[in-house]
Scaffold this motif. Structure first.
Motif, PDB file in Angstrom:
ATOM      1  N   SER A 140     102.269  34.775-117.710  1.00  8.94           N
ATOM      2  CA  SER A 140     102.035  34.505-116.279  1.00  8.94           C
ATOM      3  C   SER A 140     101.912  33.093-115.923  1.00  8.94           C
ATOM      4  CB  SER A 140     101.045  35.463-115.792  1.00  8.94           C
ATOM      5  OG  SER A 140      99.755  35.005-116.504  1.00  8.94           O
ATOM      6  N   ILE A 141     101.351  32.267-117.021  1.00  9.04           N
ATOM      7  CA  ILE A 141     100.878  30.764-116.586  1.00  9.04           C
ATOM      8  C   ILE A 141     102.087  29.902-116.897  1.00  9.04           C
ATOM      9  CG2 ILE A 141      99.189  28.972-117.323  1.00  9.04           C
ATOM     10  CD1 ILE A 141      97.352  31.062-118.057  1.00  9.04           C
ATOM     11  N   ASN A 142     102.863  30.250-117.906  1.00  5.59           N
ATOM     12  CA  ASN A 142     103.907  29.257-118.428  1.00  5.59           C
ATOM     13  C   ASN A 142     104.938  30.562-118.953  1.00  5.59           C
ATOM     14  OD1 ASN A 142     105.940  27.880-119.582  1.00  5.59           O
ATOM     15  ND2 ASN A 142     104.684  26.273-119.749  1.00  5.59           N
ATOM     16  N   SER A 143     106.248  30.437-118.573  1.00  5.13           N
ATOM     17  CA  SER A 143     107.208  31.376-118.959  1.00  5.13           C
ATOM     18  C   SER A 143     107.948  31.082-120.115  1.00  5.13           C
ATOM     19  CB  SER A 143     108.521  31.515-118.020  1.00  5.13           C
ATOM     20  OG  SER A 143     109.005  30.086-117.729  1.00  5.13           O
ATOM     21  N   GLU A 144     107.639  29.990-120.671  1.00  7.21           N
ATOM     22  CA  GLU A 144     108.018  29.511-122.057  1.00  7.21           C
ATOM     23  C   GLU A 144     106.806  29.520-123.156  1.00  7.21           C
ATOM     24  OE1 GLU A 144     110.108  25.819-121.529  1.00  7.21           O
ATOM     25  OE2 GLU A 144     111.678  26.516-120.430  1.00  7.21           O
ATOM     26  N   VAL A 145     105.840  28.958-122.707  1.00  4.29           N
ATOM     27  CA  VAL A 145     104.731  28.868-123.744  1.00  4.29           C
ATOM     28  C   VAL A 145     103.736  29.876-123.275  1.00  4.29           C
ATOM     29  CG1 VAL A 145     102.970  27.410-124.732  1.00  4.29           C
ATOM     30  CG2 VAL A 145     105.259  26.302-123.971  1.00  4.29           C
ATOM     31  N   PRO A 146     103.447  30.917-124.025  1.00  2.26           N
ATOM     32  CA  PRO A 146     102.607  31.987-123.943  1.00  2.26           C
ATOM     33  C   PRO A 146     101.099  31.587-123.874  1.00  2.26           C
ATOM     34  CG  PRO A 146     103.670  32.513-126.046  1.00  2.26           C
ATOM     35  CD  PRO A 146     103.990  31.334-125.440  1.00  2.26           C
ATOM     36  N   ALA A 147     100.377  32.210-123.163  1.00  2.00           N
ATOM     37  CA  ALA A 147      98.831  32.308-123.255  1.00  2.00           C
ATOM     38  C   ALA A 147      98.366  33.661-123.962  1.00  2.00           C
ATOM     39  CB  ALA A 147      98.099  31.910-122.097  1.00  2.00           C
ATOM     40  N   LEU A 148      97.222  33.631-124.353  1.00  2.00           N
ATOM     41  CA  LEU A 148      96.526  34.863-124.904  1.00  2.00           C
ATOM     42  C   LEU A 148      95.419  35.441-124.112  1.00  2.00           C
ATOM     43  CD1 LEU A 148      95.900  33.924-128.849  1.00  2.00           C
ATOM     44  CD2 LEU A 148      97.531  35.592-127.792  1.00  2.00           C
ATOM     45  N   LYS A 149      95.716  36.602-123.413  1.00  2.00           N
ATOM     46  CA  LYS A 149      94.946  37.651-123.078  1.00  2.00           C
ATOM     47  C   LYS A 149      93.897  38.146-124.197  1.00  2.00           C
ATOM     48  CE  LYS A 149      96.985  38.941-118.722  1.00  2.00           C
ATOM     49  NZ  LYS A 149      97.359  40.167-118.037  1.00  2.00           N
ATOM     50  N   SER A 150      92.733  38.105-124.221  1.00  2.00           N
ATOM     51  CA  SER A 150      91.814  38.228-125.432  1.00  2.00           C
ATOM     52  C   SER A 150      90.613  39.007-124.838  1.00  2.00           C
ATOM     53  CB  SER A 150      91.481  37.098-126.334  1.00  2.00           C
ATOM     54  OG  SER A 150      90.710  37.460-127.294  1.00  2.00           O
ATOM     55  N   ARG A 151      90.219  40.047-125.676  1.00  2.00           N
ATOM     56  CA  ARG A 151      88.901  40.503-125.469  1.00  2.00           C
ATOM     57  C   ARG A 151      88.332  40.867-126.878  1.00  2.00           C
ATOM     58  NH1 ARG A 151      90.893  45.744-122.208  1.00  2.00           N
ATOM     59  NH2 ARG A 151      92.729  45.097-123.194  1.00  2.00           N
ATOM     60  N   SER A 152      87.025  40.519-126.874  1.00  2.00           N
ATOM     61  CA  SER A 152      86.423  40.769-128.424  1.00  2.00           C
ATOM     62  C   SER A 152      84.826  40.841-127.929  1.00  2.00           C
ATOM     63  CB  SER A 152      86.546  39.253-129.363  1.00  2.00           C
ATOM     64  OG  SER A 152      85.969  38.071-128.549  1.00  2.00           O
ATOM     65  N   ALA A 153      84.532  41.589-129.344  1.00  2.00           N
ATOM     66  CA  ALA A 153      82.893  41.675-129.475  1.00  2.00           C
ATOM     67  C   ALA A 153      82.409  41.732-130.771  1.00  2.00           C
ATOM     68  CB  ALA A 153      82.768  43.299-128.912  1.00  2.00           C
ATOM     69  N   GLU A 154      81.382  40.873-130.922  1.00  2.00           N
ATOM     70  CA  GLU A 154      80.590  40.932-132.089  1.00  2.00           C
ATOM     71  C   GLU A 154      79.191  41.240-132.099  1.00  2.00           C
ATOM     72  OE1 GLU A 154      79.800  37.320-135.355  1.00  2.00           O
ATOM     73  OE2 GLU A 154      80.949  36.858-133.447  1.00  2.00           O
ATOM     74  N   THR A 155      78.885  42.142-132.980  1.00  2.00           N
ATOM     75  CA  THR A 155      77.475  42.646-132.928  1.00  2.00           C
ATOM     76  C   THR A 155      77.186  43.084-134.399  1.00  2.00           C
ATOM     77  OG1 THR A 155      76.271  44.676-132.213  1.00  2.00           O
ATOM     78  CG2 THR A 155      78.425  44.967-132.897  1.00  2.00           C
ATOM     79  N   THR A 156      75.950  43.294-134.603  1.00  2.00           N
ATOM     80  CA  THR A 156      75.387  43.821-136.058  1.00  2.00           C
ATOM     81  C   THR A 156      74.464  45.010-135.775  1.00  2.00           C
ATOM     82  OG1 THR A 156      75.312  41.561-136.849  1.00  2.00           O
ATOM     83  CG2 THR A 156      74.036  42.837-137.936  1.00  2.00           C
ATOM     84  N   VAL A 157      74.775  45.995-136.520  1.00  2.00           N
ATOM     85  CA  VAL A 157      74.151  47.382-136.301  1.00  2.00           C
ATOM     86  C   VAL A 157      73.763  47.844-137.587  1.00  2.00           C
ATOM     87  CG1 VAL A 157      75.307  47.904-134.256  1.00  2.00           C
ATOM     88  CG2 VAL A 157      76.425  48.493-136.353  1.00  2.00           C
ATOM     89  N   GLU A 158      72.925  48.659-137.715  1.00  2.00           N
ATOM     90  CA  GLU A 158      72.264  49.420-138.905  1.00  2.00           C
ATOM     91  C   GLU A 158      72.513  50.896-138.758  1.00  2.00           C
ATOM     92  OE1 GLU A 158      68.280  50.189-141.351  1.00  2.00           O
ATOM     93  OE2 GLU A 158      68.491  48.174-140.498  1.00  2.00           O
ATOM     94  N   LEU A 159      73.126  51.506-139.727  1.00  2.00           N
ATOM     95  CA  LEU A 159      73.328  53.016-139.587  1.00  2.00           C
ATOM     96  C   LEU A 159      73.774  53.513-141.088  1.00  2.00           C
ATOM     97  CD1 LEU A 159      76.832  53.643-137.996  1.00  2.00           C
ATOM     98  CD2 LEU A 159      76.094  51.327-139.053  1.00  2.00           C
ATOM     99  N   GLY A 160      73.738  54.771-141.135  1.00  2.00           N
ATOM    100  CA  GLY A 160      73.864  55.629-142.098  1.00  2.00           C
ATOM    101  C   GLY A 160      75.326  55.788-142.599  1.00  2.00           C
ATOM    102  N   SER A 161      75.839  56.181-143.766  1.00  7.32           N
ATOM    103  CA  SER A 161      77.185  56.582-144.266  1.00  7.32           C
ATOM    104  C   SER A 161      77.613  57.738-143.541  1.00  7.32           C
ATOM    105  CB  SER A 161      76.888  56.914-145.831  1.00  7.32           C
ATOM    106  OG  SER A 161      78.442  57.071-146.119  1.00  7.32           O
ATOM    107  N   GLY A 162      78.896  57.541-142.744  1.00  9.96           N
ATOM    108  CA  GLY A 162      79.302  58.780-142.023  1.00  9.96           C
ATOM    109  C   GLY A 162      78.948  58.600-140.431  1.00  9.96           C
TER     110      GLY A 162
END
Length: 517
Positions: free
Chosen positions: A350-372
C-alpha cells in the motif's frame, strides 16, 4: 579388723572392675583433651554418640544444664564421657575442688546422621544417589531430578566429609532423571474479517445540439458510462448511444438513459456490500535442549536493494511469514521456564507498489509452566474503520434527491491473532518405533491397476522390511552330520500383525558379515 579391711579391699576392687567394664562398652567416637575453659567451645554430636574428654586436673563437680539432651559418665577424676541423649542444646561445666573451671562446653545434639548416605537421603529425598569411597575419594552415582541437584550433592558430601587437615575429592557421575529436551507445539490462528458497504452515483449528460443552447452534466466515481456518439433519430427522442461498464469488484450496477431538459442523460447507481472471513493456521513443532534457542520460519524472503555508495548496490533479503523463537530452561521440579517470541508478518504494497513494506505483529514473554500445560497469547487485534463520502456541494445535502449527487463508501477491517504454546519434556525414541506414511507403500502390479484400478498397494504407515544381522559362521548341525545348517533370516511379516516370519536363505556362503536384507 582384718576381716573389715579385706571386705573394704574387695569392694574397691569390684567398683573399679565395674567402672572399667562400663567404660569399655561405651566405644567412644573421639577422644579430646580439654582446653582451658572459654566461651565458644561447641561440641556437635548425634543421638547415642559419645565423646571422651581428658581434663587437665582433678575434677570435683560436674554441672549439666539440661540432662535430657546430654549426660556425663565419670570414669576417673581426670576423664569423663559426654553422652548424647536427645536433640537439643545444653551446657556442661567441670570444676576442681578449689572452684577452678577445668572444662566448659556447649553440646549440640542432632539427628543420628552417621553416614553420608543418610545425610543425602534427608537433604534430597527425591534423588537416588549411591556413594562409594575408594582411594581417598568419594564417587557419586545414581540419578537426580535436575542438574543443579548434582552440584548440590557434591557440596553436601564435601561439607559432611571434610575435616581439619583433611582434603576431600568428590567425583560425580550422576545422571539427570528429568529429560532436558523440550518439545514446543505452537498453534497460530489468525482470523481476518472485512466489511465494505458502498453506494455510488454516476451521471453523465450531453445536449443534442439542436437549437441555440446545448449543455453538459457529469459526475462519476469510476468509468461507469461511455458515450459512443450521436445516433440519428426523431426529434424529442434519445439521440446518443451510451455503454455501461460493469465494475471490476463485482458490485451491482443499475443504469438508465433518459431525455431531460433537452439533454441525453445516462446514469449508473453502484450498490456493493462485501463481507469476508479468512482464517489461516500454522502449527510448528520444535525440539530444543534446555538453555538452547530454537527458531522456526514458515514464509519466505523478499529481496531489496541496499546502496553501497560508490561501490554500487547490493541485494539483501528480509524474512516474512510466521516466525517463532523460543529458549526453554528445565527447572529443578520438572517445570519449564520458557522465553518465547512469536512473530507474524506479511508484505504490504500500500505504501509503494514496487518495494513492499512489512505488516508485523509480534509478542515476547517469559512464562513458567509444567510439561503439557498450555498458555495463550491473544489480544493482537488490528481494527480499522473508514467512511468516505463524495458529494456535490449543496445538491448532495438535499433530503431525498441528495443521494443522486453523492457516493458513500464504508469499510471495516478486523484481524485478530491467537497463539497457543504448549511445551513438553521429551526423550529420544527408538528408530524402530518410527512410522512414516511411506512405510508399507508399494506400487500396484499391472494386474491390480488394470482390473482393480489401483495405483498403489499396501497399508500406509505399516512397518516395512528392516535389516537383520547375518550370522558370522554357519551353525553346526545338531544331528552330528558334516552339513551345516543354512542360516534363517528373520524379517517382519508384510501383513503388519507384529509376527515375524522366517525365510530360508538360499546360500550361506553368499551372506557376509554386517547387515543384509
Amino acid at each position: 579388723m582384718k576381716n573389715a579391711s579385706s571386705l573394704l579391699r574387695q569392694a574397691v576392687f569390684a567398683l573399679g572392675a565395674t567402672a572399667l567394664t562400663a567404660g569399655s562398652l561405651l566405644l567412644p567416637e573421639k577422644a579430646a583433651v580439654a582446653a582451658p575453659a572459654q566461651d565458644g567451645n561447641v561440641i556437635l554430636m548425634s543421638v547415642g554418640a559419645s565423646r571422651v574428654v581428658n581434663l587437665p586436673g582433678q575434677m570435683s563437680d560436674v554441672v549439666i544444664a539440661d540432662p535430657s539432651v546430654a549426660d556425663v559418665y565419670v570414669r576417673s577424676q581426670n576423664q569423663l564421657y559426654i553422652l548424647g541423649k536427645g536433640p537439643g542444646e545444653t551446657a556442661i561445666t567441670v570444676t576442681s575442688a578449689g572452684g577452678k573451671a577445668l572444662y566448659s562446653a556447649t553440646v549440640r545434639v542432632g539427628n543420628n546422621l552417621t553416614s553420608i548416605d543418610q545425610m543425602l537421603k534427608l537433604a534430597m529425598p527425591d534423588a537416588d544417589v549411591t556413594i562409594s569411597k575408594m582411594n581417598g575419594l568419594y564417587l557419586l552415582t545414581g540419578t537426580v531430578k535436575a542438574p543443579e541437584d548434582a552440584a548440590e550433592a557434591e557440596r553436601l558430601v564435601k561439607a559432611f566429609a571434610d575435616g581439619p587437615g583433611k582434603e576431600v575429592t568428590v567425583v560425580s557421575r550422576l545422571r539427570t532423571a528429568t529429560p532436558l529436551q523440550v518439545n514446543l507445539q505452537v498453534k497460530f490462528a489468525e482470523v481476518s474479517r472485512n466489511l465494505i458497504h458502498q453506494i455510488g452515483t454516476n451521471i453523465t449528460g450531453l445536449g443534442t445540439g439542436s437549437g441555440s443552447f446545448s449543455g453538459y452534466i457529469g459526475r462519476s466515481t469510476r468509468n461507469a458510462i461511455t458515450d459512443n456518439g450521436f445516433v440519428g433519430g426523431a426529434a424529442g427522442n434519445i439521440t446518443r448511444s451510451w455503454e455501461f461498464n460493469q465494475p471490476a469488484d463485482g458490485s451491482t450496477t443499475l443504469g438508465f438513459i433518459a431525455k431531460m431538459f433537452g439533454m441525453d442523460v445516462a446514469g449508473a447507481l453502484d450498490l456493493a456490500e462485501t463481507s469476508g472471513l479468512a482464517s489461516t493456521l500454522a502449527q510448528p513443532n520444535l525440539t530444543s535442549l534446555s538453555g538452547e534457542t530454537a527458531s522456526f520460519l514458515a514464509g519466505g524472503e523478499y529481496p531489496y536493494t541496499v546502496s553501497n555508495g560508490t561501490q554500487g548496490n547490493s541485494i539483501q533479503f528480509k524474512q516474512y511469514g510466521v516466525q517463532l523463537a523460543f529458549t526453554p530452561i528445565v527447572l529443578a521440579d520438572g517445570r519449564i521456564s520458557l522465553r518465547v517470541r512469536p512473530t507474524v508478518s506479511s508484505l504490504d504494497f500500500s505504501i509503494n507498489s514496487e518495494v513492499p513494506a512489512l505488516k508485523s505483529r509480534s509478542a515476547e514473554t517469559t512464562v513458567e509452566l509444567g510439561s503439557g500445560q498450555a498458555f495463550m497469547i491473544a489480544g493482537l487485534l488490528n481494527n480499522g474503520t473508514s467512511n468516505v463520502i463524495d458529494k456535490v456541494p449543496g445538491l448532495g445535502d438535499l433530503p431525498i434527491l441528495g443521494s443522486l449527487f453523492k457516493s458513500r463508501k464504508y469499510q471495516r477491517d478486523e484481524t485478530e491473532l491467537v497463539i497457543v504454546v504448549t511445551p513438553y519434556l521429551v526423550k529420544p525414541m527408538n528408530a524402530g518405533d518410527v512410522r512414516l506414511p511411506t512405510d508399507g507403500y508399494r506400487n500396484a502390479t499391472p494386474l491390480q491397476g488394470l482390473l482393480l484400478q489401483q495405483g498403489a498397494n499396501g497399508v500406509s504407515g505399516q512397518k516395512g522390511y528392516m535389516p537383520s544381522v547375518a550370522p558370522s559362521a554357519p551353525a553346526q548341525n545338531p544331528a552330528g552330520g558334516e552339513a551345516a545348517l543354512q542360516p534363517r533370516a528373520v524379517t517382519p511379516d508384510r501383513r503388519g500383525d507384529g509376527k515375524a516370519r522366517a525365510s530360508q536363505s538360499a546360500d550361506a556362503g553368499s551372506v557376509g558379515p554386517g547387515f543384509t536384507f
